[in-house]
Design an enzyme around this catalytic site. Structure first.
Site, mmCIF file in Angstrom:
data_model
loop_
_atom_site.group_PDB
_atom_site.id
_atom_site.type_symbol
_atom_site.label_atom_id
_atom_site.label_comp_id
_atom_site.label_asym_id
_atom_site.label_seq_id
_atom_site.Cartn_x
_atom_site.Cartn_y
_atom_site.Cartn_z
ATOM 1 N N GLU A 442 0.829 -1.217 0.000
ATOM 2 C CA GLU A 442 0.000 0.000 0.000
ATOM 3 C C GLU A 442 0.859 1.261 0.000
ATOM 4 O O GLU A 442 0.498 2.271 -0.608
ATOM 5 C CB GLU A 442 -0.959 0.012 1.185
ATOM 6 C CG GLU A 442 -2.145 -0.937 1.045
ATOM 7 C CD GLU A 442 -1.820 -2.385 1.376
ATOM 8 O OE1 GLU A 442 -0.695 -2.652 1.864
ATOM 9 O OE2 GLU A 442 -2.675 -3.257 1.157
ATOM 10 N N ALA A 466 -10.639 -0.121 2.454
ATOM 11 C CA ALA A 466 -10.308 1.025 3.298
ATOM 12 C C ALA A 466 -9.539 0.586 4.544
ATOM 13 O O ALA A 466 -8.639 1.294 5.010
ATOM 14 C CB ALA A 466 -11.578 1.752 3.704
ATOM 15 N N PRO A 471 -1.211 1.117 5.935
ATOM 16 C CA PRO A 471 0.208 1.033 5.548
ATOM 17 C C PRO A 471 0.598 2.104 4.518
ATOM 18 O O PRO A 471 1.771 2.418 4.374
ATOM 19 C CB PRO A 471 0.338 -0.372 4.941
ATOM 20 C CG PRO A 471 -0.821 -1.136 5.488
ATOM 21 C CD PRO A 471 -1.919 -0.143 5.685
ATOM 22 N N HIS A 511 -12.903 -5.709 6.833
ATOM 23 C CA HIS A 511 -13.344 -5.416 5.461
ATOM 24 C C HIS A 511 -14.573 -4.522 5.479
ATOM 25 O O HIS A 511 -15.369 -4.524 4.545
ATOM 26 C CB HIS A 511 -13.668 -6.712 4.696
ATOM 27 C CG HIS A 511 -12.475 -7.582 4.501
ATOM 28 N ND1 HIS A 511 -12.026 -8.454 5.460
ATOM 29 C CD2 HIS A 511 -11.608 -7.695 3.463
ATOM 30 C CE1 HIS A 511 -10.942 -9.080 5.019
ATOM 31 N NE2 HIS A 511 -10.671 -8.632 3.808
#
Ligand SMILES: Cc1ncc(C[n+]2csc(CCOP(=O)(O)OP(=O)(O)O)c2C)c(N)n1
Length: 721
Positions: A442, A466, A471, A511
């Protein structure tokens, strides 16, 4: 084939046997011509300049009140590097690279304006520390904005090389070459202690995987402030690079100018031609303080300081010049001239004006070309589409129109086209060069856009959920958000970051999370949160055309309108040229005028899934409810919010996020302050329960999140108050 080098203190560096005979001849030819006495004298003059600058700053500590580091000890490798570069190249120096900047042709005066944070500082107008340059011009290499977070420039700088490679792949005329057709190279400079940082490995992994034309120059002085190399790492950068097959590497004595010049010359030439990454580990002494504030005598022993002083590059080069037969008087003249010049330029810098405080808010964003709604929102003949397709179609049209647009992220490429199929078919249509999968990185996904954007590429990237943006958060905060402001508008970061978000149907704690408040705490980025297909398409286009970083929060529960009550997220597909400017909210349901006049109405301010909870609640209060869909959370349409709240005197701010300390609470506070005289009741707020995560079990999930009934209960209470 990597260049193998062995370094001796002798005159010539001997190539190993895998250097062909022809290359050896070429090498000696280069050596003889390149290592002309003029270069050595120029290097010596600049070393004297840097040394005098450091001494001047020490002697004038009251004037030089802002924290700064100098290049004392690192001068040879820095100058040797700067001397190799062409204006078509890119370099990211770090905070100790003052000699590198002198070598690139910046004057002491220019550097001192930044030291003193003066108005005329060409880099940052008094906003940044010393030796934190950024530069765009035709006379020198480009320098993107430099943050002072150690190691964090490695990803953005690798992104430059990624961008150059892409421009080359699509044969773009945005790829600027040298006067003789030389291909550009990218240099990323960093200290040895930064190499242990996690983000560095993400960048190296990507550079090696994609074979990018980038040189990592590690200046190893054995210290990371007071932490010694032995204390904090198991290997140096050279050994570390050995773990990345395909990353060529060399270790050199960075205090020896000739050796450094030779090595950098060959490495730069190699990367210019071969287009693969290289790591140079240059051993250097550290002769100055860590910074003006962290003084060497606090933590270094006399013995350590003496050991480093033996390798001072200045006296070494002076000795070499004498050996070569340069007249000592000539050397003394250089020393005196450098000293006089530094003193003169320092006085000039001290006397230059301070910045105007009225400019403090300039350059937060670059101006966007999309300022009004254009095109057809509901063209006749077009069919209704779901929100996920609206995003997909928007990107497809963008990629058809803009060759410099590309899309990357985890699983967005060929085979899957995104875990929500939100990028399905794009790789097949536009090729793996333009749409591709990345590793789980990320930080790289987000941070690389800084470099990509600097070369004129327009990256659209995706963070898979999201919940996993954290990171990448560092790059967002440290690099993307500050680049435009701290470069005084020279390096806005044009990127769209797609982020599927939100809870529905038992997505579970990792999630389903909402992150908008955390994002909105960052100044210098824009945050968009559409709730239906037409808005998604128009806002995606506007986000793409915006020259600043824009986060698109895309609610997973609205993607397919499968969640009961979200059917209205499907809309007629807007026309190809439809754009919706950021910062314009929509009044999706408007209360009757007579109900408003009778004081029997209220306004719900919300976004994303909240729009559908509000719609469901509004059914219980016909004609009494306004629903404002914010659509963009920053910039925020405060005009519409305040105008409607003043009309109703009652309002509810509704969010899916955990309520305490949320964006919704902050907005409610602002509404209370601005609309105080018009309010007939306290501003109500409804968010999710204040638990750390969205629980997996669907009953628990429901208990945690707002819904139509919870909203209706608050409205009922509000309307009778
Ligand atoms: C991410 C981050 N953590 C901590 C710091 C504070 N800091 C500034 S310089 C430094 C040491 C860096 O050492 P090195 O990279 O070897 O460079 P040197 O100063 O020795 O040239 C630290 C820890 C920082 N700037 N950035």
């Amino acid at each position: 084939m990597p260049i193998q080098m062995k370094f001796h203190t002798s005159d010539f560096i001997l190539p190993t046997s895998d250097f062909s005979q022809t290359n050896i001849c070429y090498y000696y030819f280069c050596r003889l011509t390149m290592m002309h006495t003029d270069i050595l004298l120029k290097a010596y003059r600049l070393m004297c300049t840097a040394r005098t600058m450091a001494l001047t700053y020490e002697a004038n500590r009251t004037a030089c009140k802002y924290v700064h580091s100098t290049s004392r000890g690192h001068e040879a490798i820095q100058l040797a590097t700067a001397f190799q570069l062409l204006p078509c190249d890119f370099i990211s120096p770090y905070y100790r690279d003052e000699s590198m900047l002198l070598g690139l042709g910046f004057s002491p005066y220019q550097l001192m304006l930044q030291l003193l944070a003066k108005r005329d500082d060409i880099f940052t107008g008094g906003r940044e520390y010393y030796s934190h340059p950024n530069y765009r011009g035709t006379d020198k290499p480009t320098i993107i904005h430099q943050s002072s977070a150690t190691g964090m420039q490695v990803i953005p700088t690798t992104g430059i090389a990624q961008g150059l490679q892409y421009l080359d792949q699509i044969q773009s005329d945005k790829l600027i070459k040298g006067p003789n057709g030389e291909m550009p190279v990218v240099i990323c400079s960093l200290g040895d202690a930064s190499v242990t940082e996690g983000e560095v490995s993400e960048a190296l992994q990507f550079a090696v995987l994609k074979k990018l034309p980038v040189i990592y120059l590690v200046q190893d002085n054995g210290w990371g402030i007071s932490a010694s190399a032995e204390e904090v790492r198991v290997m140096d950068a050279f050994d570390y690079a050995g773990g990345f097959p395909g990353l060529d590497r060399v270790r050199i004595d960075g205090s020896n100018f000739e050796e450094s010049f030779d090595a950098m010359h060959r490495v730069v030439q190699y990367v210019r031609q071969q287009r693969t990454p290289y790591l140079v580990q240059a051993k250097v002494p550290l002769l100055g303080h860590h910074t003006s504030g962290v003084r060497k005598e606090f933590y270094r022993t006399q013995q350590d300081l003496e050991k480093h002083t033996v390798n001072d590059p200045g006296p070494k080069l002076r000795q070499r010049l004498l050996q070569m037969g340069i007249d000592e008087q000539h050397i003394l003249n250089i020393e005196k001239e450098a000293e006089d010049e530094v003193n003169r330029q320092f006085q000039q810098a001290v006397q230059s004006p301070e910045p105007d405080p009225a400019t403090v808010s300039d350059h937060v964003f670059a101006p966007t070309p999309v300022t009004e709604e254009k095109g057809q929102r509901q063209p006749s003949g077009n069919e209704k589409i779901i929100m996920v397709d609206a995003a997909l179609f928007a990107i497809r049209e963008i990629m058809e129109e803009f060759p410099e647009a590309l899309l990357y992220g985890q699983d967005v490429g060929r085979r899957l086209g995104g875990v929500f199929r939100e990028a399905a078919t794009l790789a097949e249509k536009f090729s793996d060069v333009r749409v591709f999968n990345t590793a789980i990185q990320e930080a790289y996904i987000i941070g690389s856009t800084v470099g990509m954007s600097a070369v004129g590429v327009k990256p659209i990237v995706e963070v898979q959920f999201a919940d996993y943006i954290y990171p990448g958060f560092n790059q967002l905060v440290t690099e993307l958000s500050k680049s435009c402001y701290l470069s005084c508008g020279k390096f806005p970061v044009q990127t769209v970051i797609r982020v599927p978000i939100g809870a529905y149907g038992g997505g579970g704690p990792y999630h389903s999370g909402s992150v908008e408040t955390t994002l909105l705490s960052i100044k210098g980025i824009k945050v968009v949160y559409p709730s239906n297909a037409a808005d998604m398409k128009g806002l995606m286009k506007a986000a793409f055309l915006d020259p600043n970083p824009v986060i698109m929060l895309e609610h997973k529960g609205l993607y397919w309108s499968k969640v009961p009550g979200t059917e209205d997220a499907k809309t007629i597909e807007p026309s190809r040229d439809y754009v919706l400017p950021l910062g314009k909210a929509a009044l999706v349901i408007e209360a009757d005028k007579n109900k408003i006049a009778a004081g029997e109405s209220c306004c719900i301010i919300t976004y994303g899934m909240g729009v559908y909870w509000a719609r469901s609640a509004a059914k219980n209060f016909p004609g009494q409810i306004d629903i404002i869909d914010l659509r963009t959370l920053y910039p925020l349409d405060e005009n519409l919010i305040f105008e409607r709240v003043k009309k109703h005197g009652k309002c509810l701010v509704l969010t899916e996020e955990q309520q305490n300390n949320s964006f919704a609470e902050a907005l409610a506070g602002r509404i209370s302050r601005v609309c105080f005289q018009w309010l007939d009741a306290p501003v109500e707020i409804l968010g999710a329960l204040n638990v750390p995560a969205v629980p997996m079990n669907m009953m628990l999930e429901q208990a945690m999140l707002p819904n139509g009934e919870k909203v209706a209960a608050i409205i009922k209470h509000l309307l009778i108050s």
